[in-house]
Design a protein around this motif. Structure first.
Motif, PDB file in Angstrom:
ATOM      1  N   ARG A  69       0.835  -1.200  -0.230  1.00 16.06           N
ATOM      2  CA  ARG A  69      -0.134  -0.025  -0.003  1.00 16.06           C
ATOM      3  C   ARG A  69       0.871   1.161  -0.104  1.00 16.06           C
ATOM      4  O   ARG A  69       0.521   2.190  -0.707  1.00 16.06           O
ATOM      5  CB  ARG A  69      -0.971   0.037   1.222  1.00 16.06           C
ATOM      6  CG  ARG A  69      -2.006  -0.970   1.111  1.00 16.06           C
ATOM      7  CD  ARG A  69      -3.210  -0.613   2.340  1.00 16.06           C
ATOM      8  NE  ARG A  69      -2.532  -0.457   3.514  1.00 16.06           N
ATOM      9  CZ  ARG A  69      -2.164  -1.322   4.577  1.00 16.06           C
ATOM     10  NH1 ARG A  69      -2.251  -2.496   4.290  1.00 16.06           N
ATOM     11  NH2 ARG A  69      -1.821  -0.883   5.501  1.00 16.06           N
ATOM     12  N   PHE A  70       1.901   1.121   0.931  1.00 17.41           N
ATOM     13  CA  PHE A  70       2.748   2.420   0.915  1.00 17.41           C
ATOM     14  C   PHE A  70       3.283   2.660  -0.468  1.00 17.41           C
ATOM     15  O   PHE A  70       3.469   3.801  -1.029  1.00 17.41           O
ATOM     16  CB  PHE A  70       3.921   2.224   1.962  1.00 17.41           C
ATOM     17  CG  PHE A  70       5.179   3.314   1.885  1.00 17.41           C
ATOM     18  CD1 PHE A  70       4.624   4.709   2.152  1.00 17.41           C
ATOM     19  CD2 PHE A  70       6.266   2.932   1.308  1.00 17.41           C
ATOM     20  CE1 PHE A  70       5.690   5.593   1.895  1.00 17.41           C
ATOM     21  CE2 PHE A  70       7.505   3.826   1.181  1.00 17.41           C
ATOM     22  CZ  PHE A  70       6.834   5.174   1.637  1.00 17.41           C
ATOM     23  N   PHE A  71       4.314   1.702  -0.966  1.00 16.25           N
ATOM     24  CA  PHE A  71       4.740   1.635  -2.438  1.00 16.25           C
ATOM     25  C   PHE A  71       4.000   2.113  -3.403  1.00 16.25           C
ATOM     26  O   PHE A  71       3.975   3.119  -4.275  1.00 16.25           O
ATOM     27  CB  PHE A  71       5.445   0.538  -2.848  1.00 16.25           C
ATOM     28  CG  PHE A  71       6.727   0.154  -2.241  1.00 16.25           C
ATOM     29  CD1 PHE A  71       7.657  -0.295  -3.115  1.00 16.25           C
ATOM     30  CD2 PHE A  71       6.864   0.371  -1.094  1.00 16.25           C
ATOM     31  CE1 PHE A  71       8.973  -0.624  -2.634  1.00 16.25           C
ATOM     32  CE2 PHE A  71       8.408  -0.050  -0.319  1.00 16.25           C
ATOM     33  CZ  PHE A  71       9.141  -0.600  -1.258  1.00 16.25           C
ATOM     34  N   THR A  72       2.622   1.759  -3.363  1.00 11.91           N
ATOM     35  CA  THR A  72       1.670   1.941  -4.589  1.00 11.91           C
ATOM     36  C   THR A  72       1.145   3.611  -4.320  1.00 11.91           C
ATOM     37  O   THR A  72       1.039   4.358  -5.469  1.00 11.91           O
ATOM     38  CB  THR A  72       0.448   1.298  -4.359  1.00 11.91           C
ATOM     39  OG1 THR A  72       0.879  -0.362  -4.678  1.00 11.91           O
ATOM     40  CG2 THR A  72      -0.644   1.555  -5.286  1.00 11.91           C
ATOM     41  N   ALA A  73       1.037   4.002  -3.177  1.00  6.34           N
ATOM     42  CA  ALA A  73       0.521   5.400  -2.874  1.00  6.34           C
ATOM     43  C   ALA A  73       1.772   6.296  -3.259  1.00  6.34           C
ATOM     44  O   ALA A  73       1.525   7.263  -3.999  1.00  6.34           O
ATOM     45  CB  ALA A  73       0.092   5.471  -1.409  1.00  6.34           C
ATOM     46  N   ALA A  74       2.960   6.096  -2.816  1.00  4.68           N
ATOM     47  CA  ALA A  74       4.035   6.796  -2.802  1.00  4.68           C
ATOM     48  C   ALA A  74       4.559   6.849  -4.550  1.00  4.68           C
ATOM     49  O   ALA A  74       5.099   7.979  -4.991  1.00  4.68           O
ATOM     50  CB  ALA A  74       5.247   6.354  -2.186  1.00  4.68           C
ATOM     51  N   LEU A  75       4.244   5.898  -5.334  1.00  7.81           N
ATOM     52  CA  LEU A  75       4.709   5.923  -6.715  1.00  7.81           C
ATOM     53  C   LEU A  75       3.646   6.486  -7.586  1.00  7.81           C
ATOM     54  O   LEU A  75       3.691   6.200  -8.959  1.00  7.81           O
ATOM     55  CB  LEU A  75       5.160   4.389  -7.153  1.00  7.81           C
ATOM     56  CG  LEU A  75       6.374   4.331  -6.138  1.00  7.81           C
ATOM     57  CD1 LEU A  75       6.610   2.503  -6.354  1.00  7.81           C
ATOM     58  CD2 LEU A  75       7.569   5.029  -6.382  1.00  7.81           C
ATOM     59  N   GLY A  76       2.475   7.134  -7.178  1.00  6.36           N
ATOM     60  CA  GLY A  76       1.689   7.485  -8.242  1.00  6.36           C
ATOM     61  C   GLY A  76       0.085   7.074  -7.955  1.00  6.36           C
ATOM     62  O   GLY A  76      -0.822   7.636  -8.533  1.00  6.36           O
ATOM     63  N   GLY A  77      -0.102   6.138  -7.016  1.00  5.83           N
ATOM     64  CA  GLY A  77      -1.426   5.474  -6.881  1.00  5.83           C
ATOM     65  C   GLY A  77      -2.268   6.571  -5.977  1.00  5.83           C
ATOM     66  O   GLY A  77      -3.411   6.581  -6.118  1.00  5.83           O
ATOM     67  N   GLY A  78      -1.594   7.394  -5.407  1.00  6.07           N
ATOM     68  CA  GLY A  78      -2.527   8.520  -4.702  1.00  6.07           C
ATOM     69  C   GLY A  78      -2.707   7.890  -3.215  1.00  6.07           C
ATOM     70  O   GLY A  78      -2.573   6.937  -2.860  1.00  6.07           O
ATOM     71  N   ALA A  79      -3.130   8.962  -2.419  1.00  4.52           N
ATOM     72  CA  ALA A  79      -3.423   8.898  -0.892  1.00  4.52           C
ATOM     73  C   ALA A  79      -4.360   7.733  -0.862  1.00  4.52           C
ATOM     74  O   ALA A  79      -4.643   7.152   0.190  1.00  4.52           O
ATOM     75  CB  ALA A  79      -3.725  10.060  -0.350  1.00  4.52           C
ATOM     76  N   SER A  80      -5.453   7.720  -1.862  1.00  9.38           N
ATOM     77  CA  SER A  80      -6.578   6.741  -1.440  1.00  9.38           C
ATOM     78  C   SER A  80      -6.011   5.239  -1.400  1.00  9.38           C
ATOM     79  O   SER A  80      -6.863   4.428  -0.822  1.00  9.38           O
ATOM     80  CB  SER A  80      -7.630   6.916  -2.743  1.00  9.38           C
ATOM     81  OG  SER A  80      -6.927   6.507  -3.934  1.00  9.38           O
ATOM     82  N   ASP A  81      -4.854   5.025  -1.792  1.00  9.85           N
ATOM     83  CA  ASP A  81      -4.339   3.906  -1.808  1.00  9.85           C
ATOM     84  C   ASP A  81      -3.516   3.401  -0.486  1.00  9.85           C
ATOM     85  O   ASP A  81      -3.396   2.359   0.001  1.00  9.85           O
ATOM     86  CB  ASP A  81      -3.121   3.510  -2.821  1.00  9.85           C
ATOM     87  CG  ASP A  81      -3.752   3.113  -4.130  1.00  9.85           C
ATOM     88  OD1 ASP A  81      -4.637   2.707  -4.413  1.00  9.85           O
ATOM     89  OD2 ASP A  81      -3.539   3.880  -5.114  1.00  9.85           O
TER      90      ASP A  81
END
Length: 133
Positions: A69-81
């Motif tokens: 979840r952290f990697f996904t959000a940090a790499l462009g998935g957005g805070a909703s991830d």
């Protein structure tokens, strides 16, 4: 720089960073690519005598989910991830340095160009996601 997918996963959307709206997350194969990277990274840390005792003390499924979840959000998935609180893993400064080296080494195993690895590392280190308000 033109991004391309460096994992075997199918790209997914996120915040624009590259040409044509391609994100770092896309370049890593979307969430599935991040899962592959996190799995390989955790395996590397479990083989490291400095990190293994700390990592082994964590619930593996929770750690994998939290880091994905952290990697996904940090790499462009957005805070909703980043919808759940992060798992807290207490690392010494030396352990943290080695964990970062293992992230870099893991990304290199996917034969990514150094500039992409640098961009991913910068995004992870400067995201501010999961930090206390």
């Amino acid at each position: 720089m033109e991004y391309q997918c460096y994992t075997e996963a199918t790209p997914a959307g996120g915040a624009e960073v590259g040409p044509g709206g391609v994100t770092l997350l896309d370049s890593l194969g979307g969430v599935r690519g991040v899962e592959l990277i996190v799995d390989r990274w955790l395996q590397r840390m479990l083989r490291d005598p400095l990190l293994a005792p700390t990592i082994c003390a964590c619930d593996p499924a929770e750690l994998r989910s939290s880091q994905t979840r952290f990697f996904t959000a940090a790499l462009g998935g957005g805070a909703s991830d980043w919808h759940a609180p992060p798992m807290v893993v207490r690392l010494t400064a030396e352990q943290f340095t080695w964990a970062l080296r293992h992230i870099r080494g893991t990304l290199a195993t996917f034969r990514m160009p150094a500039v992409l690895i640098d961009e991913v590392m910068l995004a992870l280190l400067t995201s501010g996601i999961g930090e206390p308000a």
